[in-house]
Scaffold this active site. Structure first.
Site, PDB file in Angstrom:
ATOM      1  N   CYS A  14      53.129-135.048 116.105  1.00  0.00           N
ATOM      2  CA  CYS A  14      53.205-136.293 116.857  1.00  0.00           C
ATOM      3  C   CYS A  14      54.037-137.288 116.068  1.00  0.00           C
ATOM      4  O   CYS A  14      53.646-137.694 114.969  1.00  0.00           O
ATOM      5  CB  CYS A  14      51.798-136.841 117.102  1.00  0.00           C
ATOM      6  SG  CYS A  14      51.770-138.411 118.003  1.00  0.00           S
ATOM      7  N   GLY A  15      55.191-137.672 116.618  1.00  0.00           N
ATOM      8  CA  GLY A  15      56.087-138.571 115.905  1.00  0.00           C
ATOM      9  C   GLY A  15      55.521-139.958 115.715  1.00  0.00           C
ATOM     10  O   GLY A  15      55.539-140.520 114.615  1.00  0.00           O
ATOM     11  N   ASN A  16      55.001-140.552 116.791  1.00  0.00           N
ATOM     12  CA  ASN A  16      54.398-141.878 116.668  1.00  0.00           C
ATOM     13  C   ASN A  16      53.139-141.825 115.811  1.00  0.00           C
ATOM     14  O   ASN A  16      52.847-142.743 115.045  1.00  0.00           O
ATOM     15  CB  ASN A  16      54.064-142.454 118.047  1.00  0.00           C
ATOM     16  CG  ASN A  16      55.302-142.918 118.785  1.00  0.00           C
ATOM     17  OD1 ASN A  16      56.299-143.298 118.179  1.00  0.00           O
ATOM     18  ND2 ASN A  16      55.243-142.885 120.113  1.00  0.00           N
ATOM     19  N   CYS A  41      56.046-141.633 123.361  1.00  0.00           N
ATOM     20  CA  CYS A  41      55.885-140.333 122.712  1.00  0.00           C
ATOM     21  C   CYS A  41      57.029-140.159 121.724  1.00  0.00           C
ATOM     22  O   CYS A  41      58.192-140.071 122.135  1.00  0.00           O
ATOM     23  CB  CYS A  41      55.877-139.208 123.745  1.00  0.00           C
ATOM     24  SG  CYS A  41      55.809-137.557 122.996  1.00  0.00           S
ATOM     25  N   GLY A  42      56.703-140.099 120.430  1.00  0.00           N
ATOM     26  CA  GLY A  42      57.738-140.054 119.405  1.00  0.00           C
ATOM     27  C   GLY A  42      58.572-138.791 119.431  1.00  0.00           C
ATOM     28  O   GLY A  42      59.809-138.840 119.367  1.00  0.00           O
ATOM     29  N   THR A  43      57.916-137.613 119.528  1.00  0.00           N
ATOM     30  CA  THR A  43      58.688-136.376 119.595  1.00  0.00           C
ATOM     31  C   THR A  43      59.460-136.298 120.909  1.00  0.00           C
ATOM     32  O   THR A  43      60.536-135.702 120.971  1.00  0.00           O
ATOM     33  CB  THR A  43      57.773-135.150 119.443  1.00  0.00           C
ATOM     34  OG1 THR A  43      56.700-135.225 120.399  1.00  0.00           O
ATOM     35  CG2 THR A  43      57.199-135.057 118.038  1.00  0.00           C
ATOM     36  N   ASN A  50      51.386-145.882 121.836  1.00  0.00           N
ATOM     37  CA  ASN A  50      50.716-144.612 121.564  1.00  0.00           C
ATOM     38  C   ASN A  50      49.597-144.924 120.574  1.00  0.00           C
ATOM     39  O   ASN A  50      49.873-145.333 119.440  1.00  0.00           O
ATOM     40  CB  ASN A  50      51.719-143.661 120.927  1.00  0.00           C
ATOM     41  CG  ASN A  50      51.689-142.254 121.473  1.00  0.00           C
ATOM     42  OD1 ASN A  50      52.445-141.417 121.005  1.00  0.00           O
ATOM     43  ND2 ASN A  50      50.849-141.951 122.441  1.00  0.00           N
ATOM     44  N   ASN A  91      55.261-130.843 127.079  1.00  0.00           N
ATOM     45  CA  ASN A  91      55.364-132.255 127.413  1.00  0.00           C
ATOM     46  C   ASN A  91      56.558-132.427 128.344  1.00  0.00           C
ATOM     47  O   ASN A  91      57.507-131.635 128.316  1.00  0.00           O
ATOM     48  CB  ASN A  91      55.573-133.082 126.140  1.00  0.00           C
ATOM     49  CG  ASN A  91      54.469-132.860 125.124  1.00  0.00           C
ATOM     50  OD1 ASN A  91      53.373-133.358 125.266  1.00  0.00           O
ATOM     51  ND2 ASN A  91      54.766-132.072 124.089  1.00  0.00           N
TER      52      ASN A  91
END
EC number: 5.1.1.7
Length: 268
Positions: A73-75, A197-199, A13, A169
């Site tokens: 956005c987690g990442n 995708c982190g989340t 990402n 998503n």
């Protein structure tokens, strides 16, 4: 004007990182975000992150998807932590603000452990599932995710206006072993599959962990490996959720962007 930027990636990402403590893009940043994130006419990225000063926290992460929309956005947050350490804003531990609230994180080498927000529940939707982990995520188990039409099926679900008026998503999951799943994600705002995708992997780990009564899940994505741990609270909420994985600086540079001088918000 010339803008100094850095490129970071977290399990594939990729993000444009800008020190936003001394300027902003002005009242309408979307055209500039779209230009810089364009993979043919700009730097190219899944999103852009401005690191901004905050009176109460180490920094504020202002995240934009490639289309200019905003979300958690987690990442991206893990990369923001690594970038903030590079800038000298933080050391090993941090508390910072994102669009969905306050987060804490620790960094060791290139590994960032990010505390995510609590999640109330994972919902069943026919044969699929849904959770909001700071961003909305539709989830579906499939037999062979490597062979699955992620873009075609994901785009159709993402654009289902009856179910998701604001879009979502979409994640597809295959089970690799008792404690490991494989996830591919179609991301809203990028409008394509991303390498991670982190989340999204967080939502999938909560779903799978709850089903299997496990609180630590390994996740393989096309861009690399992540881990999610969590606890179930007495109220049934998912708590103490931690997303862990690498965040790396790829390159840095300077790009000229035609920003009118009266649109630039000078902080210093």
């Amino acid at each position: 004007m010339d803008i100094n930027f850095y490129k970071y990636q977290g399990t594939g990402n990729d993000f444009i990182m800008i020190d936003g403590r001394t300027f902003s893009f002005g009242p309408d940043p979307i055209p500039y975000i779209q230009q810089l994130c364009h993979r043919k006419f700009g730097i190219g990225a899944d999103g852009l992150i401005l690191i901004q000063s905050h009176a109460d926290y180490d920094f504020e992460m202002c995240y934009y998807n490639a289309d200019g929309s905003q979300s958690m956005c987690g990442n991206g947050a893990r990369c923001a932590v690594a970038f903030s350490k590079f800038l000298g804003i933080i050391d090993q531990n941090t508390t910072f603000l994102a669009i969905d609230g306050v987060h804490t994180a620790t960094i060791s080498g290139n590994s960032v452990a990010l505390r995510m927000g609590d999640v109330k529940e994972v919902q069943s939707i026919d044969q699929d599932f849904f959770a909001n982990t700071g961003s909305p995520h539709h989830m579906r188990f499939v037999d062979k995710v490597n062979e699955f039409d992620v873009v075609g099926t994901g785009r159709a679900i993402r654009r289902d206006k009856q179910r998701y008026p604001e879009g979502t998503n979409v994640n597809f999951i295959s089970i690799l072993s008792p404690d490991t799943i494989q996830v591919r994600t179609y991301e809203r705002g990028v409008e394509d599959e991303t390498l991670s995708c982190g989340t999204g992997v967080t939502a999938c780990a909560l779903l799978y962990g709850e089903q299997k009564q496990m609180n630590k899940i390994n996740i393989q994505t096309p861009g690399g490996n992540l881990q999610v741990s969590f606890e179930k609270g007495i109220n049934g909420n998912f708590e103490k959720i931690v997303l862990t994985g690498p965040a790396d600086q790829v390159f840095s540079g300077t790009i000229n962007v035609d920003i009118p001088s009266d649109a630039i918000n000078e902080y210093n």
